[in-house]
Design a protein around this motif. Structure first.
Motif, PDB file in Angstrom:
ATOM      1  N   LYS A   1      27.750 -17.364  65.245  1.00 24.27           N
ATOM      2  CA  LYS A   1      29.029 -18.007  64.909  1.00 24.27           C
ATOM      3  C   LYS A   1      29.474 -18.958  66.021  1.00 24.27           C
ATOM      4  N   LYS A   2      29.353 -18.511  67.265  1.00 24.31           N
ATOM      5  CA  LYS A   2      29.765 -19.347  68.400  1.00 24.31           C
ATOM      6  C   LYS A   2      28.841 -20.549  68.564  1.00 24.31           C
ATOM      7  N   LEU A   3      27.552 -20.358  68.269  1.00 24.62           N
ATOM      8  CA  LEU A   3      26.607 -21.468  68.360  1.00 24.62           C
ATOM      9  C   LEU A   3      26.906 -22.524  67.295  1.00 24.62           C
ATOM     10  N   LEU A   4      27.274 -22.077  66.104  1.00 25.37           N
ATOM     11  CA  LEU A   4      27.642 -23.008  65.025  1.00 25.37           C
ATOM     12  C   LEU A   4      28.893 -23.799  65.381  1.00 25.37           C
ATOM     13  N   GLU A   5      29.810 -23.174  66.080  1.00 25.73           N
ATOM     14  CA  GLU A   5      31.033 -23.861  66.514  1.00 25.73           C
ATOM     15  C   GLU A   5      30.731 -24.925  67.553  1.00 25.73           C
ATOM     16  N   ALA A   6      29.679 -24.686  68.373  1.00 26.25           N
ATOM     17  CA  ALA A   6      29.400 -25.584  69.496  1.00 26.25           C
ATOM     18  C   ALA A   6      28.435 -26.710  69.156  1.00 26.25           C
ATOM     19  N   GLY A   7      27.445 -26.460  68.274  1.00 26.51           N
ATOM     20  CA  GLY A   7      26.398 -27.448  68.031  1.00 26.51           C
ATOM     21  C   GLY A   7      26.423 -28.054  66.637  1.00 26.51           C
ATOM     22  N   LYS A   8      25.386 -28.820  66.357  1.00 28.93           N
ATOM     23  CA  LYS A   8      25.282 -29.512  65.067  1.00 28.93           C
ATOM     24  C   LYS A   8      24.674 -28.606  64.001  1.00 28.93           C
ATOM     25  N   GLU A   9      23.639 -27.844  64.388  1.00 27.59           N
ATOM     26  CA  GLU A   9      22.920 -27.001  63.433  1.00 27.59           C
ATOM     27  C   GLU A   9      22.296 -25.827  64.171  1.00 27.59           C
ATOM     28  N   VAL A  10      22.216 -24.674  63.500  1.00 28.96           N
ATOM     29  CA  VAL A  10      21.553 -23.506  64.063  1.00 28.96           C
ATOM     30  C   VAL A  10      20.400 -23.114  63.141  1.00 28.96           C
ATOM     31  N   ILE A  11      19.199 -22.991  63.741  1.00 27.35           N
ATOM     32  CA  ILE A  11      18.035 -22.474  63.027  1.00 27.35           C
ATOM     33  C   ILE A  11      17.775 -21.079  63.587  1.00 27.35           C
ATOM     34  N   ALA A  12      17.977 -20.056  62.765  1.00 33.51           N
ATOM     35  CA  ALA A  12      17.860 -18.674  63.212  1.00 33.51           C
ATOM     36  C   ALA A  12      16.596 -18.048  62.638  1.00 33.51           C
ATOM     37  N   ILE A  13      15.772 -17.458  63.513  1.00 36.61           N
ATOM     38  CA  ILE A  13      14.551 -16.771  63.079  1.00 36.61           C
ATOM     39  C   ILE A  13      14.770 -15.276  63.220  1.00 36.61           C
ATOM     40  N   GLU A  14      14.702 -14.561  62.100  1.00 34.48           N
ATOM     41  CA  GLU A  14      14.994 -13.123  62.068  1.00 34.48           C
ATOM     42  C   GLU A  14      13.918 -12.389  61.281  1.00 34.48           C
ATOM     43  N   LEU A  15      13.399 -11.300  61.857  1.00 33.34           N
ATOM     44  CA  LEU A  15      12.347 -10.526  61.221  1.00 33.34           C
ATOM     45  C   LEU A  15      12.888  -9.549  60.173  1.00 33.34           C
ATOM     46  N   ASP A  16      14.034  -8.944  60.453  1.00 31.03           N
ATOM     47  CA  ASP A  16      14.596  -7.878  59.613  1.00 31.03           C
ATOM     48  C   ASP A  16      15.308  -8.469  58.392  1.00 31.03           C
ATOM     49  N   SER A  17      14.827  -8.122  57.193  1.00 29.76           N
ATOM     50  CA  SER A  17      15.409  -8.664  55.958  1.00 29.76           C
ATOM     51  C   SER A  17      16.865  -8.255  55.781  1.00 29.76           C
ATOM     52  N   ARG A  18      17.238  -7.086  56.305  1.00 27.25           N
ATOM     53  CA  ARG A  18      18.641  -6.649  56.203  1.00 27.25           C
ATOM     54  C   ARG A  18      19.559  -7.572  56.987  1.00 27.25           C
ATOM     55  N   MET A  19      19.099  -7.986  58.171  1.00 29.67           N
ATOM     56  CA  MET A  19      19.887  -8.889  59.005  1.00 29.67           C
ATOM     57  C   MET A  19      19.984 -10.274  58.365  1.00 29.67           C
ATOM     58  N   VAL A  20      18.893 -10.706  57.722  1.00 26.36           N
ATOM     59  CA  VAL A  20      18.909 -11.997  57.030  1.00 26.36           C
ATOM     60  C   VAL A  20      19.985 -11.999  55.951  1.00 26.36           C
ATOM     61  N   LEU A  21      20.043 -10.932  55.160  1.00 24.14           N
ATOM     62  CA  LEU A  21      21.054 -10.833  54.106  1.00 24.14           C
ATOM     63  C   LEU A  21      22.463 -10.783  54.679  1.00 24.14           C
ATOM     64  N   GLU A  22      22.625 -10.086  55.806  1.00 20.89           N
ATOM     65  CA  GLU A  22      23.943 -10.000  56.441  1.00 20.89           C
ATOM     66  C   GLU A  22      24.391 -11.362  56.959  1.00 20.89           C
ATOM     67  N   LEU A  23      23.466 -12.122  57.551  1.00 24.97           N
ATOM     68  CA  LEU A  23      23.795 -13.474  58.020  1.00 24.97           C
ATOM     69  C   LEU A  23      24.233 -14.362  56.857  1.00 24.97           C
ATOM     70  N   GLN A  24      23.475 -14.315  55.779  1.00 25.54           N
ATOM     71  CA  GLN A  24      23.800 -15.134  54.609  1.00 25.54           C
ATOM     72  C   GLN A  24      25.150 -14.741  54.018  1.00 25.54           C
ATOM     73  N   ARG A  25      25.404 -13.433  53.956  1.00 23.80           N
ATOM     74  CA  ARG A  25      26.682 -12.957  53.432  1.00 23.80           C
ATOM     75  C   ARG A  25      27.846 -13.379  54.324  1.00 23.80           C
ATOM     76  N   ARG A  26      27.629 -13.269  55.643  1.00 24.26           N
ATOM     77  CA  ARG A  26      28.714 -13.550  56.589  1.00 24.26           C
ATOM     78  C   ARG A  26      29.171 -14.998  56.553  1.00 24.26           C
TER      79      ARG A  26
END
Length: 355
Positions: A70-95
């Protein structure tokens, strides 16, 4: 019963003990290196020290539930996040779904060590500590140039990255990393800043790739350092007298001489000899682990003087290189990066190679 004591029922114990290993219904697995930053002041400090520009594309590795994201999105133009855990991917998308940040966040599900890295300007990450070394060099050898990486490491690993000659933690990792990048320690992070807390403290390190990249052959350099740091506090003279070291170097030497001899008739040998530092003689470097020292018995390891004239002759050739640069009595724990580069050049000039 009248006149009797009233027995107070004790509250039934919960079947599940209270745990700090949950956030938003998601359990975190220590075995997978999942330690989520929970201190917002620390997150702000990391983002500030990263020096992010509003035009930056930011690579985040292991975003977890998105506190740092969230803080990186506030500071930069774009965030590319690489995540192995599918649960975390869904949580990021939901958030971030339905927020102004949703179209500036790209989530890639996968193992970062097996994923082709995209183009980015800066990397900011709280990584699983078990991938610290391979990830660091994957970033350093990334073909697309980036400005810097600001990464959370286990504290001892971080201090090895920044160690200088003479420091107790100075090792092969220190020399290798600092050849390819300028490395600086930014801040120490206590274990209670994470959920769940790890067993050790952490540190944030800034890594700035050197431009242009050094021209040294990567396999040659790594093979050379593996030998030098077999026992970092022993003299180089003692290390290079060891039977296993001399055997490996002599094998490489004979291989190169055979190649040169086969090309001698068509005039290519001279040209080849001037570029031997970039030759790949196959992966013949010693298969030492990442630990910096081996505990071998010196007497067992030293070359037997009675094994024949050729062995003694090659040993003398190696010792002459050390004597030429005045390295015979020096120790790897005290040598600077420039001294290592100079010693490697002396070996190469004598036709001795480490890969």
């Amino acid at each position: 019963m009248a006149g009797g004591k009233i027995r107070k029922e004790k509250p039934k114990a919960s079947n599940r003990a209270p745990s700090n290993n949950y956030q938003g219904g998601i359990s975190f697995h220590k075995s997978k290196g999942q330690h989520i930053l929970k201190n917002p002041l620390l997150v702000d400090s990391i983002v500030q020290k990263a020096g992010i520009k509003s035009t930056d594309v930011i690579l985040e590795i292991g975003p977890g539930t998105g506190n740092l994201t969230k803080k990186l999105l506030e500071a930069g133009k774009e965030v590319i996040a690489i995540e192995l855990d599918s649960r975390m991917v869904l949580e990021l998308q939901r958030r971030f779904q339905g927020t102004p940040y949703s179209n500036r966040l790209k989530v890639i599900q996968g193992d970062v060590l097996k994923t082709e890295l995209p183009r980015f300007d800066i990397c900011v990450a709280n990584i699983p500590y078990q991938i610290s070394s391979p990830l660091t060099f994957k970033l350093l050898f990334h073909q697309s140039s980036f400005r810097c990486a600001v990464i959370m490491y286990q504290r001892e690993f971080a201090m090895r990255l920044v160690a200088q000659p003479g420091d107790n933690l100075y090792c092969r990792l220190s020399v290798n990393t600092q050849l390819y990048a300028r490395v600086s320690h930014l801040l120490k992070v206590g274990k209670n800043n994470f959920r769940p807390p790890p067993k050790v403290d952490s540190s944030v390190v800034r890594i700035e790739p050197r431009r242009p990249q050094p021209t040294v052959n990567k396999k040659e350099w790594d093979g050379f350092l593996r030998v030098c740091f077999i026992r970092k506090n022993k003299t180089l003279g003692a290390i290079f007298k060891q039977k296993s070291v001399l055997s490996m170097l002599e094998k490489n030497y004979k291989t190169l001489q055979a190649v040169l001899a086969s090309l001698q008739n068509n005039g290519e040998a001279a040209a080849l000899n001037t570029t031997t530092t970039s030759m790949d003689l196959g992966d013949q470097s010693m298969g030492l682990e990442d630990d910096d020292e081996m505990d071998d018995d010196d007497e067992d390891m030293e070359m037997d003087e009675g094994q024949g004239g050729q062995a003694s002759e090659f040993k003398e050739k190696v010792m002459n290189v050390l004597k030429e640069g005045d390295f015979e009595e020096k120790r790897s724990s005290k040598l600077s990066q420039q001294e290592f580069l100079y010693l490697l050049s002396l070996f190469n000039k004598s036709g001795i190679h480490f890969s």
